[in-house]
Enzyme design. Structure first.
Site, mmCIF file in Angstrom:
data_model
loop_
_atom_site.group_PDB
_atom_site.id
_atom_site.type_symbol
_atom_site.label_atom_id
_atom_site.label_comp_id
_atom_site.label_asym_id
_atom_site.label_seq_id
_atom_site.Cartn_x
_atom_site.Cartn_y
_atom_site.Cartn_z
ATOM 1 N N CYS A 1 3.630 11.521 -0.219
ATOM 2 C CA CYS A 1 3.616 11.029 1.105
ATOM 3 C C CYS A 1 4.296 11.993 1.861
ATOM 4 O O CYS A 1 4.204 12.138 3.320
ATOM 5 C CB CYS A 1 4.645 9.739 1.001
ATOM 6 S SG CYS A 1 4.103 8.563 -0.189
HETATM 7 N N1 LIG Z 1 1.731 7.956 1.806
HETATM 8 C C1 LIG Z 1 2.532 7.036 1.784
HETATM 9 N N2 LIG Z 1 2.870 6.337 0.635
HETATM 10 N N3 LIG Z 1 3.571 6.916 2.728
HETATM 11 C C2 LIG Z 1 4.640 6.203 2.640
HETATM 12 C C3 LIG Z 1 5.193 5.862 4.021
HETATM 13 C C4 LIG Z 1 6.395 4.902 4.068
HETATM 14 C C5 LIG Z 1 6.765 4.409 5.290
HETATM 15 N N4 LIG Z 1 8.020 3.996 5.514
HETATM 16 C C6 LIG Z 1 6.202 3.560 5.931
HETATM 17 O O1 LIG Z 1 6.341 2.228 5.709
HETATM 18 O O2 LIG Z 1 4.858 3.787 6.539
#
Ligand SMILES: NC(=[NH2+])NCCC[C@H](N)C(=O)O
Length: 407
Positions: free
Chosen positions: A397
Site C-alpha cells: 500500500c
Molecule cells: N492498498 C491498500 N491496501 N491501502 C490501504 C489504505 C488504508 C487507508 N487507511 C484507507 O483506508 O484508505
C-alpha cells in the site's frame, strides 16, 4: 527510464512514496475514523519506520521518489498551481467567501508551502491567524480546531490514488471523502512534473471526473501474461472496474481483466490486503479469504465493447491459472490458527511488496507469516510498521511502482 509496470513481481526500479509528515499530527481520537485510521500515530516514529522501508527498497536497487517533492516541483509550473488550487479550494465545499479566503492565502505561498498546505491541511484558528480574515459562513460555523481544509493522512498509501498498469497510469477517483483530494495532487504530478510531462505514457482513467466510478490501486494487480486482477470491493465499484477494464482492453496490451467480488468490510478494503503475489505464479493469500467469485472481462466484437463471463468462487484459482497460462497457481497461506490468521491479516501480513520474484518487503511484526514465506523459498526483508500499520496498510500500500522490469 520508461514508465512501465507489466507485472507484480518484476524487478522494482522506481517507486513513488510519501514520507508521513505534519498531516499525521492532525489525527485525533475524534477524527481518526473519518480519516480512515484506527489509532493516532507517533509521527516521528512513523517517519523513522518509513525511512527503513525506503532504505530497504533503495538497497535493492530501486529509485525512490517522494510525492511531496514531486508535487512541490510540479507546483512551480503555473498551470499546475492553478489546477491544484481550483480543484482544492472548491466553492461547493467551502462556500464563496471561505474559498476566496483560502485561495488568496494559497496564492501567496511558495510552491513548496502550497504542497505542504494541501497535504497537511489547515485549521480554522491557523487560517484566521495567517490571513486575519474570518468573514465567511463556512468559517463562522466551524469550531476553532476544525480542519477547514482537511489533512490527507492517507497520502503515504501511494498505491491507491494512482497505479501503473503496463505503459500507462490510472489516476483514480477515490471512494472515501477523506482521500478524494489525493487524486488532485497525483493528477498535477503526472500532467506537469518535468519528469512526467513529456513522456508518452497513457492514462487509463479520468481521475476526479470518474466520480462515482471509483477504483483504488490497492485493488489493482497486474498479475502478468497480459492479465490484470482487480478487487471489486469496498473501494472499487463494479462501474469503476468495468470502465477501467474497457480502457485497458482497447488501449493497452491487456488481454483479460478479472474482477474478484470481495466482501465490503474494512479489514479487507482492497484486494492487496488479502492477496499479493510473491513470484510469477505464487500468491500469498489470507486464510479466511475463501474462494472469491469473479467476472472476467475480454474485448467484445465491436470496438469499445466488452464481454463479461462469470465464474463461481470454487474456480478462483483456476481463473488465475488460466489468466497466467500455467497449469496451476501456487497459493501460500500461513499455517496458523484462526486467531493468528485474523490478527496477521489486520496487520497486513498478506500485504507484501515484491522487489523481484521471491524477494518481498513485509512488516516485521508478522513473524509467523514471514517465517512461512522464508520456508517456502521467499526472501523476506522485514521492516518495522508498529506506527505505520495503524492506518491499515502495509508495504504494498505504501508504494506506487512506476517502473518494473518485465518478466
Ligand atoms: N492498498 C491498500 N491496501 N491501502 C490501504 C489504505 C488504508 C487507508 N487507511 C484507507 O483506508 O484508505
Amino acid at each position: 527510464m520508461t514508465f512501465r509496470v507489466a507485472s507484480e513481481v518484476g524487478k522494482l526500479r522506481q517507486v513513488i512514496v510519501h514520507r508521513p509528515g505534519r498531516e499525521m499530527d492532525r489525527l485525533t481520537p475524534t477524527n481518526k475514523d473519518e480519516l480512515l485510521f484506527d489509532d493516532v500515530l507517533w509521527t516521528q516514529q512513523a517517519q523513522a519506520e518509513h525511512d527503513v522501508f525506503t532504505a530497504a527498497m533503495r538497497d535493492e536497487g530501486a529509485e525512490v521518489l517522494y510525492l511531496r517533492e514531486l508535487l512541490a516541483e510540479a507546483l512551480e509550473i503555473p498551470e499546475a498551481r492553478h489546477y491544484v488550487s481550483d480543484e482544492t479550494f472548491e466553492e461547493r465545499w467551502y462556500g464563496v467567501t471561505g474559498t476566496q479566503i483560502m485561495r488568496e492565502y494559497a496564492d501567496s505561498l511558495s510552491a513548496a508551502d502550497l504542497a505542504e498546505l494541501v497535504i497537511a491541511g489547515v485549521t480554522k484558528t491557523e487560517l484566521i491567524e495567517l490571513t486575519g480574515k474570518l468573514d465567511s459562513a463556512y468559517l463562522a460555523r466551524a469550531e476553532n480546531d476544525f480542519m477547514v481544509l482537511r489533512c490527507l493522512p492517507n497520502h503515504f498509501f501511494t498505491r491507491d490514488p494512482s497505479c501503473w498498469i503496463f505503459d500507462g497510469v490510472s489516476i483514480n477517483s477515490m471512494q472515501k471523502v477523506a482521500r478524494m483530494r489525493e487524486t488532485i495532487n497525483l493528477e498535477a504530478i503526472y500532467r506537469w512534473h518535468p519528469m512526467f510531462r513529456n513522456e508518452g505514457f497513457k492514462k487509463w482513467s479520468g481521475g476526479l471526473a470518474d466520480r462515482a466510478a471509483t477504483v483504488e490501486g490497492g485493488d489493482v494487480e497486474v498479475i502478468g501474461n497480459g492479465a490484470v486482477a482487480i478487487g471489486i470491493s469496498e473501494r472499487t465499484t463494479a462501474a469503476g472496474f468495468e470502465r477501467l477494464a474497457r480502457s485497458l482492453l482497447w488501449n493497452s496490451e491487456a488481454t483479460r481483466v478479472i474482477g474478484f467480488l470481495m466482501k465490503e468490510e474494512r479489514a479487507q478494503m482492497h484486494l492487496d490486503t488479502v492477496m499479493t503475489m510473491v513470484n510469477e505464479n505464487t500468491f500469498l493469500k489470507y486464510k479466511h479469504l475463501g474462494m472469491l467469485p469473479s467476472v472476467t472481462v475480454t474485448k467484445g466484437s465491436r470496438p469499445g465493447d466488452i464481454e463479461v463471463a462469470n465464474a463461481p468462487g470454487e474456480d478462483m484459482h483456476k481463473v488465475l491459472a488460466d489468466a497466467l497460462d500455467v497449469p496451476e497457481v501456487r497459493i501460500l497461506t500461513t499455517p496458523e490458527d484462526d486467531f493468528a490468521a485474523e490478527r496477521g491479516q489486520w496487520n497486513d501480513a498478506c500485504n507484501v511488496l515484491a522487489i523481484e520474484p521471491n524477494v518481498v518487503v513485509a512488516y516485521d511484526r508478522n513473524v509467523e507469516a514471514n517465517a512461512y514465506l522464508e520456508s517456502e523459498g521467499v526472501r523476506v526483508i522485514p521492516v518495522p510498521g508498529a506506527e505505520l500499520g495503524r492506518g491499515r496498510g502495509g508495504p504494498r500500500c505504501m508504494s506506487c511502482p512506476t517502473v518494473r522490469d518485465d518478466i
